[in-house]
Scaffold this motif. Structure first.
Motif, short mmCIF file in Angstrom:
data_model
loop_
_atom_site.label_atom_id
_atom_site.label_comp_id
_atom_site.label_asym_id
_atom_site.label_seq_id
_atom_site.Cartn_x
_atom_site.Cartn_y
_atom_site.Cartn_z
N ILE A 181 0.83 -1.19 0.03
CA ILE A 181 -0.12 0.17 -0.07
C ILE A 181 0.92 1.25 0.00
N LEU A 182 0.60 1.99 -1.06
CA LEU A 182 1.52 3.31 -1.23
C LEU A 182 0.43 4.31 -1.06
N LEU A 183 0.95 5.36 -0.04
CA LEU A 183 0.03 6.59 0.10
C LEU A 183 0.66 7.68 -0.05
N ALA A 184 0.14 8.27 -1.25
CA ALA A 184 0.77 9.44 -1.70
C ALA A 184 -0.12 10.65 -1.03
N THR A 185 0.59 11.46 0.05
CA THR A 185 -0.01 12.41 0.64
C THR A 185 1.04 13.51 1.24
N SER A 186 0.61 14.76 1.47
CA SER A 186 1.32 15.92 2.01
C SER A 186 0.71 16.08 3.44
N THR A 187 -0.65 15.58 3.58
CA THR A 187 -1.19 15.89 4.95
C THR A 187 -1.74 14.69 5.80
N PRO A 188 -0.63 13.82 6.17
CA PRO A 188 -1.27 12.59 6.85
C PRO A 188 -1.53 12.92 8.36
N ASP A 189 -2.49 12.16 8.67
CA ASP A 189 -3.27 12.40 10.15
C ASP A 189 -2.08 12.27 11.17
N ASP A 190 -0.94 11.42 10.83
CA ASP A 190 -0.08 11.32 11.87
C ASP A 190 1.36 11.49 11.16
N LEU A 191 2.25 12.29 11.58
CA LEU A 191 3.12 12.37 11.06
C LEU A 191 4.29 11.22 10.77
N ALA A 211 -4.37 -1.40 8.24
CA ALA A 211 -5.43 -1.86 9.32
C ALA A 211 -6.99 -2.05 9.03
N GLU A 212 -7.55 -0.79 8.75
CA GLU A 212 -8.78 -0.33 8.41
C GLU A 212 -9.17 -1.49 7.18
N LEU A 213 -8.36 -1.49 6.45
CA LEU A 213 -8.65 -2.56 5.10
C LEU A 213 -8.62 -4.04 5.68
N GLY A 214 -7.81 -4.32 6.65
CA GLY A 214 -7.62 -5.75 6.80
C GLY A 214 -6.65 -6.36 5.77
N ALA A 215 -5.65 -5.58 5.15
CA ALA A 215 -4.96 -5.92 4.39
C ALA A 215 -3.53 -6.53 4.81
N THR A 216 -3.74 -7.80 5.59
CA THR A 216 -2.64 -8.12 6.73
C THR A 216 -1.47 -8.35 5.98
N LYS A 217 -1.25 -8.72 4.74
CA LYS A 217 0.05 -9.07 4.19
C LYS A 217 0.74 -7.93 3.67
N ALA A 218 0.03 -6.74 3.57
CA ALA A 218 0.54 -5.70 2.89
C ALA A 218 1.61 -4.77 3.69
N VAL A 219 2.81 -4.53 2.94
CA VAL A 219 3.58 -3.52 3.27
C VAL A 219 3.17 -2.05 3.02
N ALA A 220 3.10 -1.09 4.01
CA ALA A 220 2.40 -0.03 3.93
C ALA A 220 3.47 1.20 4.03
N PHE A 221 3.51 2.28 3.34
CA PHE A 221 4.35 3.49 3.89
C PHE A 221 3.79 4.71 2.88
N ASP A 222 3.89 5.83 3.49
CA ASP A 222 3.61 7.04 2.73
C ASP A 222 4.70 7.64 1.90
N LEU A 223 4.27 8.30 0.77
CA LEU A 223 5.32 8.89 0.06
C LEU A 223 4.89 10.44 -0.27
N THR A 224 5.56 11.22 -0.06
CA THR A 224 5.46 12.76 -0.17
C THR A 224 6.18 13.38 -1.35
N ALA A 225 5.23 13.65 -2.28
CA ALA A 225 5.99 14.52 -3.45
C ALA A 225 4.67 15.63 -3.99
N ALA A 226 3.90 16.17 -2.86
CA ALA A 226 2.86 17.15 -3.05
C ALA A 226 1.96 16.75 -4.29
#
Length: 330
Positions: free
Chosen positions: A79-89, A98-113
């Motif tokens: 799971i790749l989340l492109a965002t500049s406004t995370p709920d948590d830094l 966690a919300e999706l129940g995507a238990t085997k997924a690696v997840a991180f944010d990516l910031t490029a506005a």
């Protein structure tokens, strides 16, 4: 046979329920509906309420994309989340996992506005092309209303909140036909959401900075000039890598920043208006969400069909810009 190509096989989007139209903005700053609409093409924007967060709208968009792709959350590897406004830094992608129940997924944010979705698309594709992952959920989402100065009429008229998502999947033929990404940090000062610190002395001789972020600041004229010049160039380069000509493009989906930028870029590339997807009148500039939001709406409306060739470009703070050419569907 090992599948080392990439296909974009499903989309979804979500926006907050509250909308603020131009007339409403006239109660906050000295402006008018006509002034805003003429200069930007924006009529209204969606704003996240007290019970809405990036996590809630991004999760909603993701569930829709997963359903459209015909897979389950358990199938997602990344799971790749492109965002500049995370709920948590520290990042919001993990909360969405966690919300999706995507238990085997690696997840991180990516910031490029505002370029985040295009940068994310290219990043996701590399994981698939190297055979590491099969299914990637890419989300573009931003809640810019948190960081807008509602007394600054140069910026408060522009921004809105939203989220869009797509599923990328390993495929025998590669549907990501070409891309080009660019950065010019020397122009960073034209568009910022900067940290502002106050200094605390913990003990004598030991000082630390504490603080928050300032509201968005922007030199609109320079950003406009940059976009109109650089975006056609980067789309041309992506088309060259894809070995395609402009007239082979079925749809142009640009970051929804300003209707005048969309018109100027299409004109420079000689792309007719009926091929240009625009929904910024309803949503304003939703940063990383704008391209997947516009893409999903066009898919839902039956405009974009499997096999269609889409040219997309994101551009914004950094300054960053990039373009990707892809064929919709498997």
């Amino acid at each position: 046979m090992e599948k080392l190509g990439v296909a974009i096989i499903g989309s979804g989007s979500a926006v907050p329920t509250t909308s603020l139209d131009n007339q409403g903005l006239t109660q906050l700053v000295d402006t008018s509906d006509e002034w805003i609409a003429t200069r930007t093409g924006i009529k209204e924007r969606r704003l996240a309420g007290a019970d809405e967060s990036l996590k809630t709208i991004a999760t909603m968009a993701s569930f829709k994309a997963i359903a459209a792709a015909g897979i389950t959350a358990a199938d997602i590897d990344l799971i790749l989340l492109a965002t500049s406004t995370p709920d948590d830094l520290f990042g919001t992608a993990c909360q969405i996992q966690a919300e999706l129940g995507a238990t085997k997924a690696v997840a991180f944010d990516l910031t490029a506005a505002c370029s985040g979705f295009v940068f994310g698309l290219v990043t996701a594709a590399q994981y698939i092309r190297t055979g590491v992952y099969q299914n990637v959920l890419l989300i573009g989402g931003d809640i810019l209303s948190r960081w807008v100065d509602w007394q600054d009429r140069g910026t408060c008229i522009l921004f809105g909140d939203g989220a869009g998502a797509v599923i990328l999947q390993a495929n025998e033929s590669d549907r990501l036909l070409g891309f080009e990404l660019k950065t010019d940090g020397t122009q960073n000062h034209y568009l910022n959401l900067a940290y502002k610190a106050s200094t605390d002395e913990l003990i004598p001789g030991v000082k630390v900075n504490k603080g928050n972020f300032q509201p968005i600041t922007m030199n609109g004229k320079e950003v406009y000039r940059f976009a109109v010049q650089r975006v056609p160039e980067v789309i041309d380069k992506a088309l060259f890598h894809a070995n395609l000509s402009v007239d082979q493009i079925d749809w142009l989906i640009l970051h929804q920043a300003n209707q005048r930028i969309l018109d100027a870029v299409a004109q420079r590339l000689n792309i007719p208006a009926h091929k240009v997807i625009s929904n910024l009148a309803e949503y304003g500039n939703t940063s990383a969400a704008s391209i997947p939001l516009a893409l999903d709406e066009a898919v839902q409306q039956g405009k974009i069909k499997p096999g269609d060739i889409i040219a997309t470009s994101g551009f914004g703070a950094g300054l960053t810009w990039g373009a990707a050419i892809f064929q919709w569907g498997r």
